[in-house]
Design a protein around this motif. Structure first.
Motif, PDB file in Angstrom:
ATOM      1  N   GLY A  56      -7.635  -0.780   3.918  1.00 24.20           N
ATOM      2  CA  GLY A  56      -6.600  -1.125   2.724  1.00 24.20           C
ATOM      3  C   GLY A  56      -5.175  -1.248   3.522  1.00 24.20           C
ATOM      4  N   ASN A 104      -0.954   0.446   3.126  1.00 22.97           N
ATOM      5  CA  ASN A 104       0.132   1.376   2.510  1.00 22.97           C
ATOM      6  C   ASN A 104       1.205   0.451   2.048  1.00 22.97           C
ATOM      7  OD1 ASN A 104      -1.447   3.500   2.916  1.00 22.97           O
ATOM      8  ND2 ASN A 104      -0.310   4.167   4.796  1.00 22.97           N
ATOM      9  N   HIS A 115      -7.570  -3.003  -1.182  1.00 18.47           N
ATOM     10  CA  HIS A 115      -7.447  -1.537  -1.489  1.00 18.47           C
ATOM     11  C   HIS A 115      -6.016  -1.367  -1.079  1.00 18.47           C
ATOM     12  CE1 HIS A 115     -11.769  -1.655  -0.682  1.00 18.47           C
ATOM     13  NE2 HIS A 115     -11.820  -0.653  -1.153  1.00 18.47           N
ATOM     14  N   ARG A 147      -2.689   1.704  -1.400  1.00 20.20           N
ATOM     15  CA  ARG A 147      -2.351   3.128  -1.305  1.00 20.20           C
ATOM     16  C   ARG A 147      -0.848   3.195  -1.804  1.00 20.20           C
ATOM     17  NH1 ARG A 147      -0.777   7.472   3.406  1.00 20.20           N
ATOM     18  NH2 ARG A 147      -0.304   9.027   2.131  1.00 20.20           N
ATOM     19  N   TYR A 207      -6.312   2.752   5.838  1.00 24.58           N
ATOM     20  CA  TYR A 207      -5.209   1.819   5.482  1.00 24.58           C
ATOM     21  C   TYR A 207      -4.124   1.640   6.491  1.00 24.58           C
ATOM     22  CZ  TYR A 207      -6.949   3.362   0.610  1.00 24.58           C
ATOM     23  OH  TYR A 207      -7.572   3.611  -0.188  1.00 24.58           O
ATOM     24  N   GLU A 231       2.183  -0.684   7.700  1.00 25.58           N
ATOM     25  CA  GLU A 231       2.424  -0.599   6.211  1.00 25.58           C
ATOM     26  C   GLU A 231       2.383  -2.256   5.773  1.00 25.58           C
ATOM     27  OE1 GLU A 231       5.682   1.512   4.655  1.00 25.58           O
ATOM     28  OE2 GLU A 231       6.753   1.122   6.548  1.00 25.58           O
TER      29      GLU A 231
END
Length: 495
Positions: free
Chosen positions: A26, A28, A53, A55, A312, A315
């Protein structure tokens, strides 16, 4: 059979199924930016990159609405500054769930709540309300009949494990044993995962040469320089696995097992200050590409080889107003205006070759200011021991340019880089090369990593904001043990 025994079986089944279902990658989505793209633009990027996915560090309603009906699994965060209020009041926790979770599911596929972020190591005064906040939120999920869809956990920093190598001797900071015991008991009771922020970049930077850079970047180690836990004889080929195992051993030190680890943040900065030389695009691309490949292989860690670990990437965007050194502002794979810092494929990466590289939009080229003798040496090495395909730069071929050593060396450097990056090749060549996202292809001379356009982009142009950054390779399907077999085996073993 005792009720407690059945509860243990159910929780173990949950753990086994979560392990057997395959790991995911995933990303962020931070918000410390001077100009945050709109929720719709962000979701467009997620769809384009086939990211399934995400976050969120809060429960932004615009994002939650934009994510509705996309199928993307969402982890929402309770910011640290809201923790005290929720941890002291059941009604506040219920109100938070009603406003930020119940109001959006099932259209928005919320699957986890991350309560705070690194609370014990960043705001230790809130330690006493951390577990109560998790418990109150869990009770509110039960009341809303959402507890089977949405789980609760709290991301912890690697700083909670003062010494993570060798992993077998790792323990949590003893000052927090009481809180960690309650935390782990909560995770065990609810079938939740242990959330860990694992950043090899920080460990490497702080280590001052204790571990080789290749170990941090998932690159092959010298056969004579293998890293082994002396207590278990487990060989560690990368720092990421050692960090995960340190978390498993730390949980075992408090007599907890069968709690899966999910890595909530792991990445590498693409730019750093003068004192941060390892924060660069080459290393960021290498780390995140290899992280994705490693996670999606689903091979687990040396101490837990059958338990896959999801992660994750940290970013999506560079956070230009984030405090701290230059590197802190440059963890994103996209700039705040939506242009790609470098190209990353969120799926199984293709086997490395010039034709199928997984590094679309990223090029290794010769530095025009480099010494010509050094460039010639680099070119000779790339076309010789480096095994680059240099046919296209021979006389009469499309990339041959007499009297343009930089152009010829660039083609050779780039071919080598795309063929070998996945197995440890770098863009260096005696400091005569650099990474660029400007496609050097021209006419019929197409560089590996190009989208295939026969026209050369204008100097300094970047990919269109919020548009595709390259073709994505299809994710290979992982094969798993059937759930029927797992149930039959487990019940036969435990009854």
């Amino acid at each position: 059979m005792r009720t407690g025994k059945w509860e243990e079986i159910v929780l173990l089944l949950i753990f086994l199924f979560s392990s057997a279902s395959g790991a995911f990658i995933g990303i962020n989505i931070g918000t410390q930016m001077s100009s945050l793209p709109s929720a719709a633009e962000i979701v467009l990027i997620l769809k384009t990159q086939q990211i399934k996915h995400v976050r969120l560090f809060d429960a932004d309603h615009q994002m939650l609405n934009a994510l509705a009906n996309t199928g993307i699994e969402v982890t929402v965060g309770v910011p640290n500054d809201q923790l005290l209020r929720i941890g002291e009041s059941r009604s506040e926790a219920a109100n938070w769930i009603n406003k930020n979770v119940a109001a959006f599911v099932p259209a928005t596929n919320i699957t986890y709540i991350a309560v705070g972020n690194e609370v014990l190591t960043t705001i230790p005064n809130a330690a006493l309300v951390l577990v109560p906040a998790m418990q109150f939120l869990q009770s509110a999920l039960v009341a809303a009949n959402l507890n089977f869809q949405v789980k609760v956990s709290s991301p912890q920093s690697m700083d909670m494990i003062p010494k993570h190598f060798p992993p077998s001797t790792a323990t949590f900071n003893l000052s927090w044993n009481s809180v960690m015991y309650q935390h782990l008991q909560f995770l065990k009771n609810t079938g939740s995962s242990f959330m860990l922020n694992a950043q090899p970049y920080y460990a490497y930077a702080k280590g001052q040469g204790i571990f080789p850079l290749e170990y941090a970047l998932f690159r092959p180690l010298d056969p004579n320089n293998q890293i082994v836990d002396p207590n278990t004889n487990f060989q560690y080929t990368n720092m990421f696995d050692a960090m995960i195992d340190a978390a498993y051993y730390s949980m075992q030190s408090l007599n907890f097992s069968n709690i899966p680890v999910t890595v909530m943040a792991s990445g590498w900065p693409s730019l750093g200050g003068a004192s941060e030389p390892e924060a660069n695009i080459d290393n960021a691309l290498a780390y995140n590409s290899n992280l994705i490949r490693h996670v999606l292989n689903g091979s687990g860690t040396p101490s837990q080889p059958t338990t896959s670990v999801s992660a994750y990437v940290h970013e999506l965007f560079n956070e230009d107003v984030r405090p701290g050194p230059v590197s802190e502002k440059n963890w994103g794979i996209f700039a705040s205006n939506g242009t790609a810092v470098y190209s990353l494929t969120f799926g199984h990466l293709a086997e490395s070759s010039a034709a199928s590289t997984g590094l679309v939009g990223v090029f290794c080229v010769a530095n025009s200011s480099a010494d010509s003798n050094a460039l010639k040496k680099g070119l000779d090495w790339a076309c010789g021991p480096g095994s680059a395909n240099c046919t296209a730069i021979q006389q009469g071929q499309p990339c041959y340019e007499a009297d343009n050593l930089v152009a010829i060396a660039s083609y050779a450097y780039n071919d080598y880089y795309h063929r070998t990056q996945a197995s440890g090749g770098s863009c260096n060549f005696g400091n005569t090369a650099m990474i660029t996202t400007t496609d050097p292809s021209h006419g019929s001379c197409i560089f590996a990593g190009s989208s295939g356009s026969s026209t050369s982009p204008t100097e300094g142009t970047t990919p269109s904001a919020f548009g595709p950054v390259g073709a994505l390779s299809g994710a290979s399907r992982l094969q798993f043990v059937s759930s029927t077999f797992l149930v039959t085996f487990l019940l036969t073993f435990l009854v």
